[in-house]
Write an enzyme that holds these catalytic residues in place. Structure first.
Site, PDB file in Angstrom:
ATOM      1  N   HIS A   1      -4.175 -10.975   0.209  1.00  0.00           N
ATOM      2  CA  HIS A   1      -3.064 -10.040   0.074  1.00  0.00           C
ATOM      3  C   HIS A   1      -2.069 -10.198   1.223  1.00  0.00           C
ATOM      4  O   HIS A   1      -2.473 -10.264   2.389  1.00  0.00           O
ATOM      5  CB  HIS A   1      -3.565  -8.591   0.068  1.00  0.00           C
ATOM      6  CG  HIS A   1      -4.385  -8.234  -1.118  1.00  0.00           C
ATOM      7  ND1 HIS A   1      -3.825  -7.822  -2.305  1.00  0.00           N
ATOM      8  CD2 HIS A   1      -5.730  -8.241  -1.307  1.00  0.00           C
ATOM      9  CE1 HIS A   1      -4.793  -7.568  -3.179  1.00  0.00           C
ATOM     10  NE2 HIS A   1      -5.957  -7.817  -2.601  1.00  0.00           N
ATOM     11  N   PRO A   2      -0.791 -10.241   0.932  1.00  0.00           N
ATOM     12  CA  PRO A   2       0.207 -10.228   2.004  1.00  0.00           C
ATOM     13  C   PRO A   2       0.320  -8.813   2.574  1.00  0.00           C
ATOM     14  O   PRO A   2      -0.024  -7.840   1.902  1.00  0.00           O
ATOM     15  CB  PRO A   2       1.500 -10.630   1.285  1.00  0.00           C
ATOM     16  CG  PRO A   2       1.310 -10.091  -0.107  1.00  0.00           C
ATOM     17  CD  PRO A   2      -0.159 -10.268  -0.414  1.00  0.00           C
TER      18      PRO A   2
ATOM     19  N   GLU B   1       3.722  -4.559  -7.759  1.00  0.00           N
ATOM     20  CA  GLU B   1       2.898  -3.474  -7.224  1.00  0.00           C
ATOM     21  C   GLU B   1       3.573  -2.780  -6.042  1.00  0.00           C
ATOM     22  O   GLU B   1       3.389  -1.590  -5.819  1.00  0.00           O
ATOM     23  CB  GLU B   1       1.524  -4.021  -6.815  1.00  0.00           C
ATOM     24  CG  GLU B   1       0.648  -4.411  -8.003  1.00  0.00           C
ATOM     25  CD  GLU B   1      -0.448  -5.392  -7.639  1.00  0.00           C
ATOM     26  OE1 GLU B   1      -1.204  -5.797  -8.534  1.00  0.00           O
ATOM     27  OE2 GLU B   1      -0.546  -5.776  -6.448  1.00  0.00           O
TER      28      GLU B   1
ATOM     29  N   PHE C   1      -3.934  -4.500   6.275  1.00  0.00           N
ATOM     30  CA  PHE C   1      -4.001  -3.132   5.754  1.00  0.00           C
ATOM     31  C   PHE C   1      -3.885  -3.194   4.241  1.00  0.00           C
ATOM     32  O   PHE C   1      -2.919  -3.723   3.702  1.00  0.00           O
ATOM     33  CB  PHE C   1      -2.866  -2.278   6.326  1.00  0.00           C
ATOM     34  CG  PHE C   1      -2.751  -0.921   5.680  1.00  0.00           C
ATOM     35  CD1 PHE C   1      -3.734   0.038   5.870  1.00  0.00           C
ATOM     36  CD2 PHE C   1      -1.663  -0.608   4.871  1.00  0.00           C
ATOM     37  CE1 PHE C   1      -3.634   1.292   5.259  1.00  0.00           C
ATOM     38  CE2 PHE C   1      -1.555   0.631   4.263  1.00  0.00           C
ATOM     39  CZ  PHE C   1      -2.553   1.586   4.455  1.00  0.00           C
TER      40      PHE C   1
ATOM     41  N   ILE D   1      -3.952  -1.263   0.554  1.00  0.00           N
ATOM     42  CA  ILE D   1      -3.797  -0.012  -0.174  1.00  0.00           C
ATOM     43  C   ILE D   1      -3.252  -0.342  -1.553  1.00  0.00           C
ATOM     44  O   ILE D   1      -2.470  -1.282  -1.711  1.00  0.00           O
ATOM     45  CB  ILE D   1      -2.840   0.951   0.578  1.00  0.00           C
ATOM     46  CG1 ILE D   1      -2.817   2.328  -0.090  1.00  0.00           C
ATOM     47  CG2 ILE D   1      -1.430   0.378   0.658  1.00  0.00           C
ATOM     48  CD1 ILE D   1      -2.098   3.383   0.727  1.00  0.00           C
TER      49      ILE D   1
ATOM     50  N   ALA E   1      -0.771  -0.066  -3.724  1.00  0.00           N
ATOM     51  CA  ALA E   1       0.608   0.377  -3.469  1.00  0.00           C
ATOM     52  C   ALA E   1       1.364   0.778  -4.719  1.00  0.00           C
ATOM     53  O   ALA E   1       2.455   1.345  -4.627  1.00  0.00           O
ATOM     54  CB  ALA E   1       1.372  -0.749  -2.760  1.00  0.00           C
TER      55      ALA E   1
END
Length: 326
Positions: free
Chosen positions: A59-60, A76, A107, A109, A111
């Site tokens: 994930h970026p 997203e 991090f 989440i 989004a």
């Protein structure tokens, strides 16, 4: 209809190679519900901590603008990007950097539908967590993202499926991951000939798992012994009775590549109340460490006979932590 999907398709949903291989092997799926349940099982029980970290790394960081960011990621994060300002973007980049420095992974989440202020507030809140807690949070968010992407995969194939909201509460993405997710609450699969005892349970009432927090990986090859205090079940063993013959060995094992011990006691419907001791040979595992061994004594009470007791060890050469898991 979905049999044409490859490991690469599943890896678009979750960046863990193990997850993608297991999903491809488990196919075909009759409907979305079937695929989601299988995905949860694989993520929680078959993918190890290293696989989790591999998925996180795919994930970026939130707010990253790069040609390498996938279309799914862009979609997203679309609400976040539509609500960002120059000031909040700089703040987001700074807190992303702090988070990475502290925890060692991006991090994470889910989004989708979240604005930048909400994401930034959550990032700051989670930054105060202990690393082991945040690993659980990240695994929980990864599962939510994976579920959304699996839905997209099915949508592209126009497969009729029940909505996620129709799933029963036990199997929703909100399932409580035991720390570290289900890795700390699961035991390795044991061949039928090694399983003893009756049971409504699927695993022994007492289990353990060891994480080497100094390396951020499972502790493989650590010897574990489980004992029960039989001298006087009504009186707890005292500090002076550590070597008392009243301690009876129930089982011993060695942690596997996922940090999970083998079966340490019989599988039974009701565990006999009393005092138990689980000992880890940390000295052999880490010869240059501070602790030659770690022993944890705990009590199972009369009204807890049907409960499960997971007693993990989070170990480093110069510190350790434990708690009662589920």
């Amino acid at each position: 209809m979905e049999s044409r999907w490859t490991e690469e398709d599943w890896k678009r949903c979750c960046g863990s190679t193990k997850f993608a291989k297991e999903m491809a092997a488990a196919a075909p799926f009759s409907h979305l519900d079937h695929a989601l349940r299988t995905a949860r099982h694989i993520w929680l029980n078959l993918v190890d901590v290293n696989g989790w970290l591999e998925a996180f790394a795919a994930h970026p960081a939130i707010g990253t603008a790069s040609p390498s960011v996938s279309q799914w990621c862009k979609e997203e994060q679309s609400k976040a990007m539509s609500t960002v300002t120059d000031t909040t973007m700089e703040e987001l980049k700074e807190w992303n950097r702090r988070y990475m420095d502290k925890f060692g992974f991006v991090f994470l989440i889910c989004a989708s539908g979240r604005g930048t202020p909400e994401i930034l507030a959550e990032l700051k809140k989670r930054y105060t967590n202990r690393p082991i807690v945040e690993l659980e949070n990240a695994a929980h968010e990864e599962m939510k993202i994976t579920e959304l992407r699996i839905q997209r995969l099915f949508a592209t194939a126009e497969v009729a499926a029940p909505s996620v909201a129709s799933l029963d509460p036990v199997t929703k993405a909100g399932d409580r991951l035991g720390i570290i997710g289900a890795h700390l609450t699961a035991v390795p699969k044991t061949s039928p000939e090694n399983i003893t005892g009756t049971s409504l349970r699927s695993k022994p009432p007492i289990t353990t798992h060891v994480l080497d927090v100094s390396h951020g990986a499972p502790a493989s090859g650590m010897e574990v012994i489980l004992e029960k205090w039989i001298y006087d079940s009504n009186q707890p063993p005292t500090f002076a009775e550590q070597d008392h013959p009243g301690w009876k060995t129930l089982g011993c094992s060695e942690t596997n590549s996922d940090g999970r011990s083998g079966q340490l006691m019989d599988i039974m419907d009701y565990i006999e109340p009393g005092f138990f001791r689980i000992t880890f040979n940390t000295g052999k595992y880490a010869p240059m460490g501070f602790y030659p061994y770690v022993s944890i004594v705990f009590q199972v009470r009369e009204n807890q006979k049907m409960e499960h007791f997971h007693v993990p060890l989070l170990h480093s050469p110069f510190s350790f932590t434990t708690y009662r898991g589920s």
